[in-house]
Design an enzyme around this catalytic site. Structure first.
Site, PDB file in Angstrom:
ATOM      1  N   PRO A   2     -53.261  -5.872 -21.720  1.00 25.54           N
ATOM      2  CA  PRO A   2     -53.259  -5.240 -20.397  1.00 25.54           C
ATOM      3  C   PRO A   2     -54.288  -4.120 -20.262  1.00 25.54           C
ATOM      4  O   PRO A   2     -54.198  -3.091 -20.915  1.00 25.54           O
ATOM      5  CB  PRO A   2     -51.839  -4.693 -20.263  1.00 25.54           C
ATOM      6  CG  PRO A   2     -51.033  -5.513 -21.203  1.00 25.54           C
ATOM      7  CD  PRO A   2     -51.945  -5.827 -22.337  1.00 25.54           C
ATOM      8  N   GLU A   3     -55.290  -4.368 -19.434  1.00 24.56           N
ATOM      9  CA  GLU A   3     -56.261  -3.343 -19.042  1.00 24.56           C
ATOM     10  C   GLU A   3     -56.080  -3.154 -17.540  1.00 24.56           C
ATOM     11  O   GLU A   3     -55.090  -3.615 -16.974  1.00 24.56           O
ATOM     12  CB  GLU A   3     -57.679  -3.786 -19.420  1.00 24.56           C
ATOM     13  CG  GLU A   3     -57.817  -4.076 -20.917  1.00 24.56           C
ATOM     14  CD  GLU A   3     -59.202  -4.550 -21.324  1.00 24.56           C
ATOM     15  OE1 GLU A   3     -60.180  -4.167 -20.668  1.00 24.56           O
ATOM     16  OE2 GLU A   3     -59.309  -5.307 -22.295  1.00 24.56           O
ATOM     17  N   LYS A  58     -54.080   2.753 -16.748  1.00 29.30           N
ATOM     18  CA  LYS A  58     -53.293   1.598 -17.172  1.00 29.30           C
ATOM     19  C   LYS A  58     -51.794   1.888 -17.088  1.00 29.30           C
ATOM     20  O   LYS A  58     -50.987   1.162 -17.678  1.00 29.30           O
ATOM     21  CB  LYS A  58     -53.666   1.205 -18.610  1.00 29.30           C
ATOM     22  CG  LYS A  58     -55.145   0.821 -18.778  1.00 29.30           C
ATOM     23  CD  LYS A  58     -55.519   0.625 -20.241  1.00 29.30           C
ATOM     24  CE  LYS A  58     -57.027   0.477 -20.401  1.00 29.30           C
ATOM     25  NZ  LYS A  58     -57.456   0.522 -21.816  1.00 29.30           N
ATOM     26  N   ARG A 277     -63.570  -1.963 -33.112  1.00 30.99           N
ATOM     27  CA  ARG A 277     -62.941  -3.071 -32.388  1.00 30.99           C
ATOM     28  C   ARG A 277     -63.732  -4.348 -32.595  1.00 30.99           C
ATOM     29  O   ARG A 277     -64.947  -4.320 -32.762  1.00 30.99           O
ATOM     30  CB  ARG A 277     -62.921  -2.797 -30.864  1.00 30.99           C
ATOM     31  CG  ARG A 277     -62.406  -1.466 -30.463  1.00 30.99           C
ATOM     32  CD  ARG A 277     -60.955  -1.316 -30.894  1.00 30.99           C
ATOM     33  NE  ARG A 277     -60.506   0.028 -30.594  1.00 30.99           N
ATOM     34  CZ  ARG A 277     -60.035   0.382 -29.415  1.00 30.99           C
ATOM     35  NH1 ARG A 277     -59.966  -0.481 -28.456  1.00 30.99           N
ATOM     36  NH2 ARG A 277     -59.648   1.619 -29.210  1.00 30.99           N
TER      37      ARG A 277
END
Length: 291
Positions: A2-3, A58, A277
């Site tokens: 979820p962004e 968010k 990342r």
DNA sequence: CACTTGACCTGTCCGC
DNA sequence: TGCGGACAGGTCAAGT
């Protein structure tokens, strides 16, 4: 994960589904997922009515008629799924997600007066939901420091470049992932927007021109809007308020496309590690400027 | 202060 | 088939 587009998709879905509904019961058993005690839940949630469903960065904010709000962060594997009367009806085969709820990932279960339910599921328990006085949200430490909303008019070239340039010695990917620089960008849209702007994710901010940053701002806005249009990205766990998956990932140019041809130059997309990342890029069209 | 790394968690996948 | 380890990635705390 979820962004901004995924959280916005959940928000707009919930807004259509739970406004004006009255909460009757709340079940929860994992303190890190929902730290409030039973007494405050009884006092400020039970018999309250949902008056608004908002989003900042968010974070989802469900406003209640008691002037308290539920702040919700889905982090990586969080889901907020509404189940109405149609649970076993047409179009919802018994093997669909909503027919199986609650399941072992369910952390909070809210029942409304019309028997419909809202489930907060979170496999990895990184997400959270908390009940807070609405007037104190603006004083929340995260809300105090989070950067501008990229889809609001305030997100101008000047605002973006000046905030990014405060991170001059770090790489551009780390800078746009920093929620104090701008709100809502995570790993997927960082990779996608950097590809769109033809910028190597490991490029130091100080080595980028204003023109490149202006292009990056455009691409961030473009990919976030496109993803909202497609209902967000379902990489693994994400579903919207109705338990349905998003389709942006089908339109992604580099994210999770390692080994496949770059849509622009046909060079093979590679996966590396930048800013700690997993990072996807085309080494042909995203040249790293070293000086 | 600027910046990077590790912790928080669980499920999945990969190599042996 | 089982098992250990790497990996997934948002945010904060701790470390350099």
């Amino acid at each position: 994960m979820p962004e901004l587009p995924e959280v916005e998709t959940v928000r707009s879905g919930l807004e259509k589904l739970i406004i004006d509904k009255t909460i009757m019961t709340v079940e929860f058993d994992w303190p890190k997922s929902f730290p409030n005690d039973k007494q405050s839940v009884d006092t400020f949630m039970i018999k309250s009515r949902v008056v608004s469903v908002k989003r900042r960065a968010k974070v989802l904010i469900i406003g209640l008629s008691t002037d308290y709000s539920l702040m919700i962060h889905l982090r990586m594997t969080g889901q907020l799924v509404y189940v109405g009367q149609e649970r076993f009806g047409a179009g919802h085969p018994n093997d669909s997600l909503i027919s199986k709820l609650p399941d072992k990932s369910t952390r909070v279960q809210i029942k409304f007066s019309d028997k419909s339910q809202l489930y907060f599921n979170d496999q990895r328990k990184f997400g959270w939901m908390k009940l807070v006085p609405t007037e104190l949200i603006v004083k929340d430490p995260f809300m105090m420091k989070v950067g501008p909303e990229p889809l609001e008019p305030e997100f101008s070239n000047d605002v973006f470049t000046s905030r990014v340039r405060k991170r001059s010695n770090t790489c551009i990917k780390a800078a746009i992932l920093d929620q104090t620089v701008l709100a809502g960008v995570g790993n997927i849209y960082a990779d996608e927007s950097l590809w769109g702007a033809k910028i190597h994710p490991a490029t130091l901010v100080k080595n980028l021109s204003d023109k490149q940053l202006h292009k990056l701002r455009e691409e961030i806005i473009f990919v976030l809007n496109l993803s909202i249009e497609k209902g967000g990205s379902t990489d693994r766990n994400y579903v919207n308020a109705e338990g349905k998956r998003g389709s942006y990932i089908d339109f992604a140019r580099v994210f999770r496309k390692e080994g496949m041809p770059c849509p622009r130059c046909k060079n093979i997309v590679v996966k590396t590690r930048v800013a700690g990342r997993g990072t996807h890029l085309c080494e042909m069209c995203q040249i790293q400027k070293l000086v």
